[in-house]
Design a protein around this motif. Sequence first.
Motif, PDB file in Angstrom:
ATOM      1  N   PHE A  85       0.826  -1.221   0.000  1.00 18.36           N
ATOM      2  CA  PHE A  85       0.000   0.000   0.000  1.00 18.36           C
ATOM      3  C   PHE A  85       0.856   1.266   0.000  1.00 18.36           C
ATOM      4  O   PHE A  85       0.549   2.242   0.669  1.00 18.36           O
ATOM      5  N   ASP A  86       1.951   1.201  -0.759  1.00 21.31           N
ATOM      6  CA  ASP A  86       2.879   2.338  -0.897  1.00 21.31           C
ATOM      7  C   ASP A  86       3.373   2.843   0.452  1.00 21.31           C
ATOM      8  O   ASP A  86       3.769   4.002   0.596  1.00 21.31           O
ATOM      9  N   TYR A  88       1.580   3.116   3.269  1.00 19.01           N
ATOM     10  CA  TYR A  88       0.533   3.636   4.162  1.00 19.01           C
ATOM     11  C   TYR A  88       0.106   2.556   5.150  1.00 19.01           C
ATOM     12  O   TYR A  88       0.333   1.354   4.924  1.00 19.01           O
ATOM     13  N   CYS A  89      -0.545   2.970   6.208  1.00 25.15           N
ATOM     14  CA  CYS A  89      -1.008   2.064   7.249  1.00 25.15           C
ATOM     15  C   CYS A  89      -1.937   1.006   6.659  1.00 25.15           C
ATOM     16  O   CYS A  89      -2.984   1.332   6.088  1.00 25.15           O
ATOM     17  N   VAL A  93      -6.042   1.264   5.323  1.00 27.03           N
ATOM     18  CA  VAL A  93      -6.529   0.877   4.000  1.00 27.03           C
ATOM     19  C   VAL A  93      -7.615  -0.185   4.129  1.00 27.03           C
ATOM     20  O   VAL A  93      -8.652  -0.111   3.480  1.00 27.03           O
ATOM     21  N   LYS A  99      -5.871   6.541   3.740  1.00 20.26           N
ATOM     22  CA  LYS A  99      -4.418   6.576   3.878  1.00 20.26           C
ATOM     23  C   LYS A  99      -4.068   7.219   5.215  1.00 20.26           C
ATOM     24  O   LYS A  99      -4.416   8.365   5.459  1.00 20.26           O
ATOM     25  N   TRP A 148      -7.306  -1.224  -1.891  1.00 20.68           N
ATOM     26  CA  TRP A 148      -6.168  -0.425  -2.318  1.00 20.68           C
ATOM     27  C   TRP A 148      -6.340   0.235  -3.698  1.00 20.68           C
ATOM     28  O   TRP A 148      -5.987   1.414  -3.840  1.00 20.68           O
ATOM     29  N   VAL A 151      -8.323   3.354  -2.982  1.00 21.36           N
ATOM     30  CA  VAL A 151      -7.683   4.193  -1.980  1.00 21.36           C
ATOM     31  C   VAL A 151      -6.396   4.814  -2.538  1.00 21.36           C
ATOM     32  O   VAL A 151      -6.067   5.969  -2.249  1.00 21.36           O
ATOM     33  N   LYS A 152      -5.694   4.083  -3.364  1.00 22.32           N
ATOM     34  CA  LYS A 152      -4.399   4.526  -3.891  1.00 22.32           C
ATOM     35  C   LYS A 152      -4.468   5.916  -4.514  1.00 22.32           C
ATOM     36  O   LYS A 152      -3.583   6.731  -4.308  1.00 22.32           O
TER      37      LYS A 152
END
Length: 155
Positions: A85-86, A88-89, A93, A99, A148, A151-152
Motif C-alpha cells: 500500500f505504498d 501507508y497504514c 486501508v 491513507k 487499495w 484508496v491509492k
Amino acid sequence: MKTIKKLVLFGIVLFAAISAQAQTPPVDDNGLAIGGYDVVSYFSGKATHGSKSYAVKHNGATYYFANKDNQSAFKKSPNSYLPQFDGYCAWGVGAKEAKFPINPETYTVIDGKLYLFFNGPFNGEPFNTYEDWGQRTTELKKAAHANWPKVKNSK
C-alpha cells in the motif's frame, strides 16, 4: 542553574517520547521513504534506521539502508522489500479505506510482504492500529488488498 538543567533535561525527555511515537508519511516532503528506516531490515525481524551513506533512489523516493548488503539486496529486487500500500497504514486501508501515516517501528511481515501501521496519539489517546490488525489479520488483509486500487488514488 539547577532549574535550567531540569528544564533542558525535561525538554530532551519530552522530545524523545514524542519522537518515539512520531508518525511519518510513507514518503516525506523531502522524498525520504519510511522515515529513513531500512526496508530490508524488517525482514530480519528488527526495524533499523538506515544511513545516507547507503541511499538508493527508487520511483522518486529515497530509501536509506543500514549497510551495503541491505542496499545491494534492495537494488537487486526492490519489489521484494517495498511495503504494501505504498507504505501507508495497512489497517487504515483495510478498515477505513483511507491513507494513514505510519510509525516505522510498528510493522509485520506476512508471506514475505511488509505491512506498516499507525501507532501513536489520536485525539489525545494512544492508538495502535496493529492491535486490531493482529486480531483480524485475515479479514483486514483481504479488505486492504481489495480496497487499495480505489484508496491509492485518493488524497
